[in-house]
Design a protein around this motif. Structure first.
Motif, mmCIF file in Angstrom:
data_model
loop_
_atom_site.group_PDB
_atom_site.id
_atom_site.type_symbol
_atom_site.label_atom_id
_atom_site.label_comp_id
_atom_site.label_asym_id
_atom_site.label_seq_id
_atom_site.Cartn_x
_atom_site.Cartn_y
_atom_site.Cartn_z
ATOM 1 N N GLY A 93 0.823 -1.209 0.000
ATOM 2 C CA GLY A 93 0.000 0.000 0.000
ATOM 3 C C GLY A 93 0.856 1.257 0.000
ATOM 4 O O GLY A 93 0.542 2.241 -0.680
ATOM 5 N N GLN A 94 1.953 1.233 0.762
ATOM 6 C CA GLN A 94 2.887 2.358 0.721
ATOM 7 C C GLN A 94 3.514 2.492 -0.666
ATOM 8 O O GLN A 94 3.774 3.603 -1.135
ATOM 9 N N LEU A 95 3.769 1.360 -1.309
ATOM 10 C CA LEU A 95 4.318 1.398 -2.674
ATOM 11 C C LEU A 95 3.385 2.154 -3.614
ATOM 12 O O LEU A 95 3.817 3.010 -4.392
ATOM 13 N N LEU A 96 2.085 1.827 -3.549
ATOM 14 C CA LEU A 96 1.125 2.512 -4.419
ATOM 15 C C LEU A 96 0.998 3.990 -4.066
ATOM 16 O O LEU A 96 0.814 4.835 -4.945
ATOM 17 N N ALA A 97 1.076 4.300 -2.777
ATOM 18 C CA ALA A 97 0.916 5.696 -2.369
ATOM 19 C C ALA A 97 2.083 6.553 -2.822
ATOM 20 O O ALA A 97 1.909 7.734 -3.141
ATOM 21 N N ASN A 98 3.289 5.983 -2.868
ATOM 22 C CA ASN A 98 4.474 6.770 -3.204
ATOM 23 C C ASN A 98 4.807 6.755 -4.687
ATOM 24 O O ASN A 98 5.369 7.717 -5.201
ATOM 25 N N ASN A 99 4.504 5.658 -5.385
ATOM 26 C CA ASN A 99 4.940 5.511 -6.771
ATOM 27 C C ASN A 99 4.077 6.340 -7.702
ATOM 28 O O ASN A 99 2.862 6.451 -7.505
ATOM 29 N N GLU A 100 4.718 6.898 -8.738
ATOM 30 C CA GLU A 100 4.003 7.727 -9.709
ATOM 31 C C GLU A 100 4.236 7.268 -11.136
ATOM 32 O O GLU A 100 4.047 8.043 -12.066
ATOM 33 N N GLY A 101 4.644 6.021 -11.324
ATOM 34 C CA GLY A 101 4.875 5.534 -12.676
ATOM 35 C C GLY A 101 4.281 4.180 -12.963
ATOM 36 O O GLY A 101 4.058 3.833 -14.125
ATOM 37 N N LEU A 102 3.994 3.376 -11.941
ATOM 38 C CA LEU A 102 3.518 2.008 -12.125
ATOM 39 C C LEU A 102 2.106 2.017 -12.704
ATOM 40 O O LEU A 102 1.210 2.682 -12.175
ATOM 41 N N GLU A 103 1.919 1.256 -13.775
ATOM 42 C CA GLU A 103 0.618 1.187 -14.447
ATOM 43 C C GLU A 103 -0.012 -0.200 -14.383
ATOM 44 O O GLU A 103 -1.233 -0.307 -14.462
ATOM 45 N N VAL A 104 0.797 -1.252 -14.287
ATOM 46 C CA VAL A 104 0.284 -2.630 -14.241
ATOM 47 C C VAL A 104 0.901 -3.315 -13.031
ATOM 48 O O VAL A 104 2.132 -3.346 -12.888
ATOM 49 N N LEU A 105 0.049 -3.876 -12.159
ATOM 50 C CA LEU A 105 0.512 -4.563 -10.956
ATOM 51 C C LEU A 105 -0.242 -5.874 -10.812
ATOM 52 O O LEU A 105 -1.475 -5.895 -10.836
ATOM 53 N N ASP A 106 0.513 -6.968 -10.656
ATOM 54 C CA ASP A 106 -0.065 -8.303 -10.500
ATOM 55 C C ASP A 106 0.313 -8.836 -9.123
ATOM 56 O O ASP A 106 1.479 -9.096 -8.849
ATOM 57 N N LEU A 107 -0.682 -8.977 -8.240
ATOM 58 C CA LEU A 107 -0.476 -9.520 -6.899
ATOM 59 C C LEU A 107 -1.327 -10.761 -6.668
ATOM 60 O O LEU A 107 -1.658 -11.082 -5.515
ATOM 61 N N SER A 108 -1.674 -11.460 -7.716
ATOM 62 C CA SER A 108 -2.502 -12.643 -7.574
ATOM 63 C C SER A 108 -1.768 -13.758 -6.847
ATOM 64 O O SER A 108 -0.534 -13.787 -6.809
ATOM 65 N N TRP A 109 -2.525 -14.652 -6.255
ATOM 66 C CA TRP A 109 -1.982 -15.820 -5.557
ATOM 67 C C TRP A 109 -1.015 -15.400 -4.438
ATOM 68 O O TRP A 109 0.087 -15.914 -4.312
ATOM 69 N N ASN A 110 -1.469 -14.473 -3.586
ATOM 70 C CA ASN A 110 -0.768 -14.149 -2.356
ATOM 71 C C ASN A 110 -1.718 -14.411 -1.185
ATOM 72 O O ASN A 110 -2.748 -15.065 -1.343
ATOM 73 N N HIS A 111 -1.370 -13.897 -0.006
ATOM 74 C CA HIS A 111 -2.179 -14.165 1.185
ATOM 75 C C HIS A 111 -2.513 -12.853 1.902
ATOM 76 O O HIS A 111 -2.340 -12.737 3.120
ATOM 77 N N LEU A 112 -2.995 -11.878 1.167
ATOM 78 C CA LEU A 112 -3.263 -10.572 1.767
ATOM 79 C C LEU A 112 -4.366 -10.647 2.819
ATOM 80 O O LEU A 112 -4.279 -10.010 3.863
ATOM 81 N N ARG A 113 -5.432 -11.375 2.511
ATOM 82 C CA ARG A 113 -6.561 -11.510 3.429
ATOM 83 C C ARG A 113 -7.128 -10.135 3.809
ATOM 84 O O ARG A 113 -6.975 -9.162 3.092
ATOM 85 N N MET A 114 -7.837 -10.069 4.946
ATOM 86 C CA MET A 114 -8.557 -8.848 5.286
ATOM 87 C C MET A 114 -7.616 -7.698 5.660
ATOM 88 O O MET A 114 -7.732 -6.585 5.153
ATOM 89 N N LYS A 115 -6.629 -7.940 6.531
ATOM 90 C CA LYS A 115 -5.741 -6.866 6.968
ATOM 91 C C LYS A 115 -4.922 -6.328 5.806
ATOM 92 O O LYS A 115 -4.782 -5.114 5.635
ATOM 93 N N GLY A 116 -4.363 -7.233 5.022
ATOM 94 C CA GLY A 116 -3.591 -6.779 3.867
ATOM 95 C C GLY A 116 -4.438 -6.051 2.852
ATOM 96 O O GLY A 116 -3.983 -5.093 2.216
ATOM 97 N N ALA A 117 -5.698 -6.493 2.688
ATOM 98 C CA ALA A 117 -6.588 -5.836 1.729
ATOM 99 C C ALA A 117 -6.891 -4.404 2.158
ATOM 100 O O ALA A 117 -6.874 -3.478 1.336
ATOM 101 N N VAL A 118 -7.171 -4.206 3.437
ATOM 102 C CA VAL A 118 -7.480 -2.858 3.924
ATOM 103 C C VAL A 118 -6.273 -1.941 3.754
ATOM 104 O O VAL A 118 -6.397 -0.797 3.301
ATOM 105 N N ALA A 119 -5.077 -2.439 4.094
ATOM 106 C CA ALA A 119 -3.868 -1.620 3.961
ATOM 107 C C ALA A 119 -3.563 -1.317 2.498
ATOM 108 O O ALA A 119 -3.190 -0.190 2.152
ATOM 109 N N PHE A 120 -3.720 -2.306 1.645
ATOM 110 C CA PHE A 120 -3.428 -2.103 0.225
ATOM 111 C C PHE A 120 -4.417 -1.119 -0.400
ATOM 112 O O PHE A 120 -4.028 -0.246 -1.181
#
Length: 642
Positions: free
Chosen positions: A201-228
Motif C-alpha cells: 500500500g505504501q508502494l502505491l501511495a508513493n509511486n508515480e509511474g507504475l501502471e500494471v501490478l499483479d499480486l494474484s496468488w498471495n495471502h493478503l486476506r482482510m488486513k492486507g486488503a485494507v492496507a493495500f
C-alpha cells in the motif's frame, strides 16, 4: 579455479569493432561492411560468453549463441543456476541489442540476482526482465531492489513465485518510491500477508509511474486488503490491477469499494476467487456508484448468486457516468429477472458485456423450515379451546395419557389437524423414542413453553449476529480511514466523491505508519485531521504546533475551499466568537464551510444568518436581565430596612 570478475572479462576496446572502419575495395559495398561489423561484434560477445563459461565451469547454452541477433532472449527453463547466470551476465555487459531477457525457472537464487544487478549497472538496453520462479527469497529481493534503484532502462520486471515474504515488501516499496520508470510489476505467487499488504500500500501511495501490478496468488486476506486499498485510494497512475486468489472476503470488498470512490485511474480490476459473497458485492457496488473510469471487473469464482449479479447490473443501470463495459461472473447461474434487467440496461449502455454461467439460477433463500408437528397440534387445540385429554379421551379410556401407536396415528389422521404423513411419523418418533409401541402424549403439554423459549433464543441470536456484523463493518471502515491518513501527506486534500480533484504537481512522498498503530490513530488523532462541512467535503489539514489554527495559503488549489472572514465585516458580532467544527474542536471562522450563494463570487462563500434582527433580540434579552437584577436588589434593600 580463478575468480571471475566483470572487469577482467568485459570487452576491451581492441576487442570491440572500431566505429571508424578502413575503406574497403571498390567491389565491397556499404551493406557488406555493415554485415562484417555486426558479425565481428556478435562473435566478440559469443567469445566472451564461451570464455566465461569455461572459467566458471558451466556448460554454455547454445540457444544464447545462436540468437544473439534477436532483440528477445528467451532462456527460461535452461537450468542456468547462479554460475550460469554469472557467465551470462558477463556476456551481456557490453550487449547493445537485447531488449527482452527472460530467465524464468532457472533457480539462479540470490547469487544470480546479484550478478544481474551488477550487469544492469552497465547495460541500459534491457527493458523487460523476467525472473519468475528463481527462488530468490529475501536476500534476492534486496538485490532486485538495488537493481531497480541503479538501472534507468527497465520498464517491466516479473518476480512471480520467488518466495517473497512480508518483510520483503519493504524493499520494493523503498525502491519504487523514487523509481517512476517501472511500468509493469509482477509479484504474483509469493507469500505477502497482512504486513506485506501494508508495504505494498505504501508502494502505491508513493509511486508515480507504475501502471500494471499483479499480486494474484498471495495471502493478503482482510488486513492486507485494507492496507493495500488505502494506498490505492491515493494512487493516481495504476491502470491494471490483479488481486485474484487473495482471500479478500467481504471486508476486503468493503475496503475496495471505499478506494474506488476516489481512485480515478484503474480501468481493469481482477477480484476472481476472493471469497466474496453477495454482501461483499453490495459493499463493492457502493464504490462503483461514484467511479467513472473502471471498465473491466472480474468477479468469477466467488460465492455469488443471482442477487449479486442483479446488484452489479443495477449499478450500471442507475449510474449514468459509469464506464463499466465487461463484467465477468462466469460461474453464476442467472434467472429470467436478470436477463430482463440486463436487456434493459444494454439499451442504455450498448457497450456492456456480462459473462454469466447460464440460465437456471434462483434467488438465494433459505429453504422453508418444516413446521414442528407438536406446534401444529398445540395451535389446533388453542384455536378450539381444547385440552389434550379432551382430544384423546376417546382412545384413552383410562386417562393414563399413553395410547397405542396405531390408535394415535388413526386419531390424528381422522381429525382436521393439518399434518402430512411425514409430520405424523416424526411426531410418533419423538413421543415414542424407546419404540415401546405406546405414545406418551404428555410431552405435548410443554410444547408452548418450549416454543416461546426457542423463539426468544432465536431472536437473540439474530440481534447478536446483526450487531456483530455492524461493529465489524464500522471497525473495517475506521481502520481503512486511519490507514488512508497514514499514507496521505499532512498538507494534501482528499476530496469526497463527486467533488473537484486536487491537481498536485511533482512527487509527493508519503509517511509510513505500522498497521498495529492505526487503531490508536483513529481513537486519538482522527478529529484533528479533517473538517466536515455542509457539502460533505473533507479537507485534510496539517497539525501545527501551538494552539493557533491553520490558515490556508492563497494558492489556486486552496482558495476554492477557503471562506472570507465575515465576522470582520459585521461590527455587531463579537470578535471572540469562533466556529465549532463537527468534531467539537474550535477552529477559525475562515475555515468553516457552507454552501455557495448563487449571487456570490466564485471565490467567496456567503452566510445566511447575518440579518438585522439578531442584535435587537439580544438587546431585549439584556434589558430583561437588568430588570430582574434591579428587582432582586430592591427586595434585598427592603429586607435590610425591615
Amino acid at each position: 579455479m580463478s575468480t571471475l570478475s566483470f572487469d577482467s572479462l568485459c570487452l576491451k576496446d581492441e576487442d570491440c569493432p572500431s566505429p571508424i572502419q578502413p575503406q574497403g575495395t571498390e567491389d565491397e559495398t556499404d551493406l557488406e561492411s555493415d554485415e562484417k561489423e555486426e558479425s565481428q561484434k556478435e562473435m566478440s560477445i559469443s567469445e566472451v560468453y564461451l570464455q566465461a563459461c569455461k572459467l566458471v565451469g558451466v556448460v554454455p547454452v547454445s540457444y544464447f549463441i545462436r540468437n544473439l541477433d534477436s532483440t528477445t532472449m528467451t532462456l527460461s527453463h535452461h537450468g542456468l543456476g547462479p554460475l550460469g547466470c554469472k557467465a551470462l551476465a558477463v556476456a551481456l555487459v557490453s550487449d547493445m541489442h537485447i531488449n527482452i531477457l527472460e530467465l524464468a525457472d532457472n533457480r539462479i537464487q540470490a547469487e544470480g540476482a546479484k550478478y544481474l544487478e551488477e550487469m544492469l549497472r552497465a547495460n541500459f538496453t534491457i527493458q523487460h526482465l523476467d525472473l519468475s520462479n528463481n527462488y530468490l527469497q529475501s536476500s534476492g529481493a534486496e538485490h532486485v531492489a538495488k537493481m531497480l534503484l541503479d538501472n534507468i532502462s527497465l520498464k517491466s520486471i516479473k518476480l512471480s513465485g520467488n518466495k517473497f515474504t512480508d518483510d520483503d515488501g519493504k524493499y520494493f516499496a523503498d525502491a519504487l518510491s523514487t523509481n517512476s520508470r517501472i511500468k509493469e510489476l509482477d509479484l504474483s505467487h509469493n507469500e505477502f500477508c497482512g504486513k506485506g499488504g501494508e508495504h505494498l500500500g505504501q508502494l502505491l501511495a508513493n509511486n508515480e509511474g507504475l501502471e500494471v501490478l499483479d499480486l494474484s496468488w498471495n495471502h493478503l486476506r482482510m488486513k492486507g486488503a485494507v492496507a493495500f486499498c488505502a494506498g490505492l485510494k491515493v494512487n493516481m497512475m495504476l491502470k491494471h490491477l490483479d488481486l485474484s486468489w487473495n482471500g479478500f472476503g467481504n471486508e476486503g470488498a468493503l475496503a475496495m469499494g471505499e478506494a474506488l470512490k476516489f481512485n480515478s485511474t484503474v480501468v481493469h480490476l481482477n477480484l476472481n476467487n476472493n471469497r466474496i459473497t453477495n454482501e461483499g458485492v453490495s459493499m463493492l457496488c457502493r464504490g462503483l456508484e461514484f467511479n467513472d473510469t473502471l471498465r473491466v471487473l472480474l468477479l468469477a469464482y466467488n460465492s455469488l448468486t443471482v442477487e449479486g449479479a442483479l446488484a452489479l447490473v443495477n449499478v450500471v443501470k442507475n449510474t449514468p457516468r459509469t464506464a463499466l463495459e465487461d463484467i465477468n461472473i462466469c460461474n453464476v447461474l442467472v434467472n429470467e429477472t436478470f436477463l430482463n434487467l440486463l436487456e434493459v440496461t444494454c439499451h442504455e449502455h450498448p457497450g456492456l458485456d456480462v459473462q454469466y454461467g447460464g440460465v437456471g439460477g434462483f434467488i438465494a433463500k433459505k429453504p422453508p423450515k418444516r413446521v414442528d408437528p407438536m406446534k401444529v397440534i398445540q395451535d389446533y387445540l388453542d384455536q378450539r379451546k381444547l385440552r389434550l385429554w379432551d382430544f384423546f379421551r376417546n382412545i384413552d379410556k383410562d386417562g393414563t395419557m399413553r395410547v397405542p401407536v396405531s390408535d394415535f396415528r388413526k386419531a390424528v389422521q381422522q381429525s382436521s389437524i393439518p399434518l402430512d404423513r411425514y409430520q405424523i411419523e416424526e411426531l410418533i418418533h419423538r413421543l415414542d423414542r424407546d419404540r415401546t409401541g405406546l405414545v406418551d402424549y404428555r410431552g405435548l403439554a410443554d410444547t408452548r413453553k418450549q416454543m416461546m423459549r426457542d423463539h426468544r433464543r432465536q431472536l437473540r441470536k439474530v440481534e447478536s449476529r446483526q450487531k456483530k456484523e455492524k461493529q465489524k463493518s464500522d471497525r473495517i471502515l475506521k481502520t481503512f480511514q486511519s490507514a488512508v491518513e497514514a499514507v496521505t501527506p499532512r498538507g494534501s486534500m482528499v476530496i469526497s466523491p463527486g467533488g473537484p480533484k486536487d491537481d498536485s504537481s511533482g512527487p509527493q512522498h508519503f509517511s509510513a505508519t505500522p498497521l498495529s498503530s492505526w487503531h490508536h490513530i483513529v481513537m486519538s488523532n482522527s478529529s484533528r485531521y479533517s473538517v466536515t462541512n455542509l457539502s460533505n467535503e473533507h479537507v485534510h489539514l496539517p497539525v501545527l504546533s501551538g494552539s493557533t489554527p491553520y490558515r490556508p495559503t492563497s494558492s489556486p488549489a486552496m482558495r476554492s475551499y477557503s471562506q472570507p472572514n465575515l465576522l470582520d465585516d459585521s461590527p455587531r458580532s463579537a470578535p471572540s466568537n469562533k466556529a465549532i467544527s463537527a468534531q467539537g474542536i474550535r477552529s477559525d471562522p475562515e475555515m468553516s464551510h457552507s454552501k455557495l450563494s448563487p449571487t456570490a463570487n466564485h471565490l467567496t462563500r456567503s452566510r445566511p444568518a447575518l440579518n438585522a434582527k439578531q442584535p435587537e433580540v439580544q438587546a431585549k434579552s439584556k434589558k430583561v436581565n437588568k430588570k430582574k437584577t434591579t428587582k432582586r436588589v430592591d427586595k434585598g434593600s427592603k429586607n435590610v430596612v425591615k
